[in-house]
Design an enzyme around this catalytic site. Structure first.
Site, PDB file in Angstrom:
ATOM      1  N   ARG A   1       3.437   5.746  -3.365  1.00 46.05           N
ATOM      2  CA  ARG A   1       4.430   6.796  -3.579  1.00 46.05           C
ATOM      3  C   ARG A   1       4.733   6.838  -5.181  1.00 46.05           C
ATOM      4  NH1 ARG A   1       4.319   5.752   1.550  1.00 46.05           N
ATOM      5  NH2 ARG A   1       5.311   7.122   3.173  1.00 46.05           N
TER       6      ARG A   1
ATOM      7  N   ARG B   1      -7.377  -2.185   9.829  1.00 50.80           N
ATOM      8  CA  ARG B   1      -6.292  -3.325  10.603  1.00 50.80           C
ATOM      9  C   ARG B   1      -7.225  -3.685  12.085  1.00 50.80           C
ATOM     10  NH1 ARG B   1      -2.255  -2.856   7.459  1.00 50.80           N
ATOM     11  NH2 ARG B   1      -1.715  -0.679   6.522  1.00 50.80           N
TER      12      ARG B   1
ATOM     13  N   LYS C   1       0.787  -1.071   0.030  1.00 52.24           N
ATOM     14  CA  LYS C   1      -0.045  -0.049  -0.058  1.00 52.24           C
ATOM     15  C   LYS C   1       0.829   1.252   0.016  1.00 52.24           C
ATOM     16  CE  LYS C   1      -3.897   1.722   2.871  1.00 52.24           C
ATOM     17  NZ  LYS C   1      -3.149   2.674   3.662  1.00 52.24           N
ATOM     18  N   SER C   2       1.841   1.291   0.888  1.00 51.30           N
ATOM     19  CA  SER C   2       2.592   2.556   1.029  1.00 51.30           C
ATOM     20  C   SER C   2       3.553   2.616  -0.092  1.00 51.30           C
ATOM     21  CB  SER C   2       3.849   2.566   2.050  1.00 51.30           C
ATOM     22  OG  SER C   2       3.041   2.213   3.277  1.00 51.30           O
TER      23      SER C   2
ATOM     24  N   ASP D   1       2.130  -0.111  11.703  1.00 53.07           N
ATOM     25  CA  ASP D   1       0.973  -0.681  11.217  1.00 53.07           C
ATOM     26  C   ASP D   1       0.525  -1.918  11.556  1.00 53.07           C
ATOM     27  OD1 ASP D   1       0.178   1.707   9.865  1.00 53.07           O
ATOM     28  OD2 ASP D   1       1.292   0.962   7.968  1.00 53.07           O
TER      29      ASP D   1
END
Length: 435
Positions: free
Chosen positions: A20, A394, A15-16, A319
């Site tokens: 980006r 989460r 996801k991160s 996370d």
């Protein structure tokens, strides 16, 4: 005891990294091809918002040689300052990554923009976004509570900044980097506690280690960024839920393929090994500066509770903490966490959410300002237990995993948030399950 088995290629893309790659693609000169971009709602939101700003983005699905569906994204851009003003507010939905990191880019654009989100995002703190961008010359307005909407009047060019990051946040660091790329001069970021470094790796920024152990990132403003291809590994945060599933079973045989093993993201594996798990990795290699490999969970389990009392470790596993807390409580009856006040500023107040729901499962918890502890279990309830997810993906996934090993039937009050990061979560677990 339930067991879960199989080799899995179809974990969600990181996801991160997906966020980006899209943002950097929009700032790069040329054509950026992104292989294995995430289908999660947060990452799709980033693409949608960039398209609203005039970025040419094409997306297609294809089948890999292993028969799994992947997405390829192609972004065409003429580089810095190639965005155009949107005629409407930019809807960031539930994506804190989108609204924060994009703010750094929009602060440098010669127009006004308003960023909004869903009911959850509109409550999240944004003063840390506004402060460095205001220092660089942009005009930023927030609500009276310091939450969205974010109204940005950009400045071209921005002034360079010397930014000391007091509170660890990869999103804030990245938004300052994105803003600094547009600045008239050299900017510096000092990071006492390292956060995930995907943005630096993608841009070729090599931090300088300082005598006090902090890291200095130097960004040269207004330097052309040439487009290049990216391949997104499987998300280590998503993999954590399946690792926990295997460890709680103790009898499973699972191989998770092509998972990102960046040291700023996969720290939870080291913690679990210290708690007794083996968790070997195989087929390790580096692609585009990112380490990835296969995680093996075979007849594996933890024997000691997790006790986390180090700010750097917290930053590395921020996370994964919800799943680690539930795993440690379910497996050992104990858990301890400090230096994690940042959890209160996530999609929900995760400290409060974890304590509330663990107590419903019979665990004894004590909540602190910066963490909490689990010191035992008074009873193992039966019947039906409803988990309050606070629309936090989460929290939802962590207690869904717990449900496979609980005497009670665990019901989530809402599971729609899971699509934010792991759309195939339930179907993947169903395909793993052997009773």
């Amino acid at each position: 005891m339930k067991t879960f088995n199989g080799t899995f290629f179809n974990l969600p893309p990181d996801k991160s990294i997906s966020h980006r790659t899209a943002l950097i693609g929009a700032l790069s000169n040329g054509i950026t091809e992104i292989t294995n971009y995430s289908a999660g709602l947060d990452n799709q939101t980033t693409l949608s918002v960039l398209q609203s700003l005039g970025v040419d983005i094409q997306q297609e699905s294809f089948l890999t040689n292993d028969g799994y569906e992947q997405r390829k994204v192609v972004i065409k851009s003429s580089g810095l300052w190639s965005l155009s003003r949107s005629k409407r507010e930019l809807m960031c939905n539930n994506s804190g990554s989108t609204i924060r990191m994009l703010s750094g880019i929009l602060a440098a654009q010669p127009f006004r923009t308003t960023l909004v989100g869903d009911h959850s995002l509109m409550k999240r703190p944004m003063r840390r976004v506004a402060e460095p961008l205001t220092q660089m010359g942009a005009s930023i307005k927030l609500s009276e509570t310091g939450a969205p909407p974010i109204e940005i009047e950009g400045k071209k060019p921005l002034s360079p900044i010397q930014f000391y990051q007091k509170i660890p946040s990869a999103q804030v660091k990245s938004l300052v980097i994105f803003a600094a790329l547009h600045a008239d001069g050299i900017s510096e970021i000092i990071e006492p506690i390292q956060t995930r470094n995907h943005t630096e790796l993608m841009l070729g920024l090599e931090p300088e280690l300082q005598p006090d152990g902090s890291r200095k990132i130097v960004i040269e403003g207004q330097k052309n960024i040439e487009a290049k291809p990216f391949t997104v590994p499987a998300d280590p945060s998503g993999a954590c839920f399946l690792v926990a599933l295997g460890l709680l079973s103790g009898k499973s045989d699972i191989r998770l393929k092509n998972v990102g093993l960046n040291h700023t993201r996969a720290g939870y594996l080291s913690l679990l090994r210290e708690a007794g798990a083996k968790l070997p990795t195989e087929n390790n290699r580096t692609i585009g500066g990112e380490l990835l490999g296969d995680i093996i969970i075979s007849n594996d389990y933890i024997t000691k509770p997790l006790r986390i009392n180090d700010a750097q470790i917290v930053s590395d596993i921020i996370d994964e903490i919800p799943m680690l807390a539930v795993l440690s409580a379910m497996a050992t009856g104990e858990f301890e966490l400090h230096h994690a006040a940042e959890l209160r500023a996530k999609e929900s107040d995760r400290i409060h959410a974890l304590v509330m729901n663990l107590q419903r499962l019979g665990f004894v918890c004590e909540e602190y300002k910066d963490g909490f502890c689990v010191t035992g279990r008074t009873h193992n309830p039966t019947g039906t237990i409803e988990i309050t997810t606070f629309y936090d993906h989460r929290i939802a996934m962590s207690f869904a995993i717990a449900g496979h090993f609980s005497n009670a039937e665990i019901q989530l009050d809402d599971n729609s948030s899971i699509a934010v990061s792991f759309p195939n979560f339930f179907s993947l677990i169903d395909s793993m399950q052997k009773t």
